[in-house]
Design a protein around this motif. Structure first.
Motif: not given
Length: 219
Positions: A128, A135, A138-139
């Motif tokens: 990621v 992504e 988000k992470q």
């Protein structure tokens, strides 16, 4: 000659030799730029260092300089600032720091271990961060600066440990089909890791100047 003296001598000789290659240009004085002004272990001395073959050591000093620049660019940032997203197409500073760690990991796998990309374990851990984008937005968040700096440090320590076991012949070894299916040596691969830090370091500086409440100023 003692090791420390030999190391200093090698670095002085490297500077003089480098200056001589640039024929007709007074790029570096004969005495060696910085010899009397900068201690031999200064980060601003690019050249061979003890524990590495000459060209590998030179590469290490370049990478060390770039890493120091990166850390200075991120110094003092809070968790909120590290998570700041300027717009939907941007990356946070935190995500870019992890991306740089991921980039170094994939080059470890490529050059040290003969992988075609990430190993399976590293792909799960770093995929990621390598890809960035939605992504990563988000992470990769909710971490303080020490988290990112420790990740970078851990990855770099592994790189340095592996490079101690390589020599200049390995550094010059050519992969016949790499960047755009072009012949590429290990020196170029690892120079790209250093250059990539410079690329994102500039982006980090740009975003930092646009943080809420940030003041205009020099880099």
């Amino acid at each position: 000659m003692k090791k420390a003296d030999q190391n200093h001598h090698n670095r002085r000789q490297f500077i003089r030799t480098s200056a001589g290659v640039i024929s007709g240009l007074a790029f570096l004085p004969e005495a060696g730029m910085g010899e009397t002004l900068t201690p031999p272990d200064s980060i601003h001395i690019i050249g061979p260092i003890e524990g590495y073959s000459p060209q590998v050591g030179t590469l290490v000093t370049m990478m060390t300089w770039m890493q120091d620049s990166l850390e200075r660019a991120a110094k003092g940032l809070t968790q909120t600032e590290l998570d700041y997203l300027h717009d939907a197409k941007s990356n946070t500073i935190g995500a870019m720091l992890m991306h740089l760690a991921a980039t170094e990991v994939v080059y470890q796998d490529l050059t040290f271990y003969g992988e075609k990309g990430f190993s399976e374990a590293n792909k799960k851990k770093w995929g990621v961060a390598m890809s960035l984008g939605e992504e990563a937005q988000k992470q990769i968040k909710g971490n303080n600066l020490d988290y990112y700096l420790e990740s970078l440090k851990e990855v770099r320590e592994k790189t340095l440990s592996e490079l101690k076991n390589r020599d200049d012949k390995w550094l010059a070894a050519v992969d016949p089909s790499f960047f755009g299916k072009q012949p590429t040596n290990n020196y170029c691969k690892w120079f790209h890791v250093a250059e990539h830090i410079g690329n994102h370091r500039g982006q980090i500086t740009w975003i930092r100047k646009r943080l809420p409440g940030a003041k205009a100023g020099n880099d």
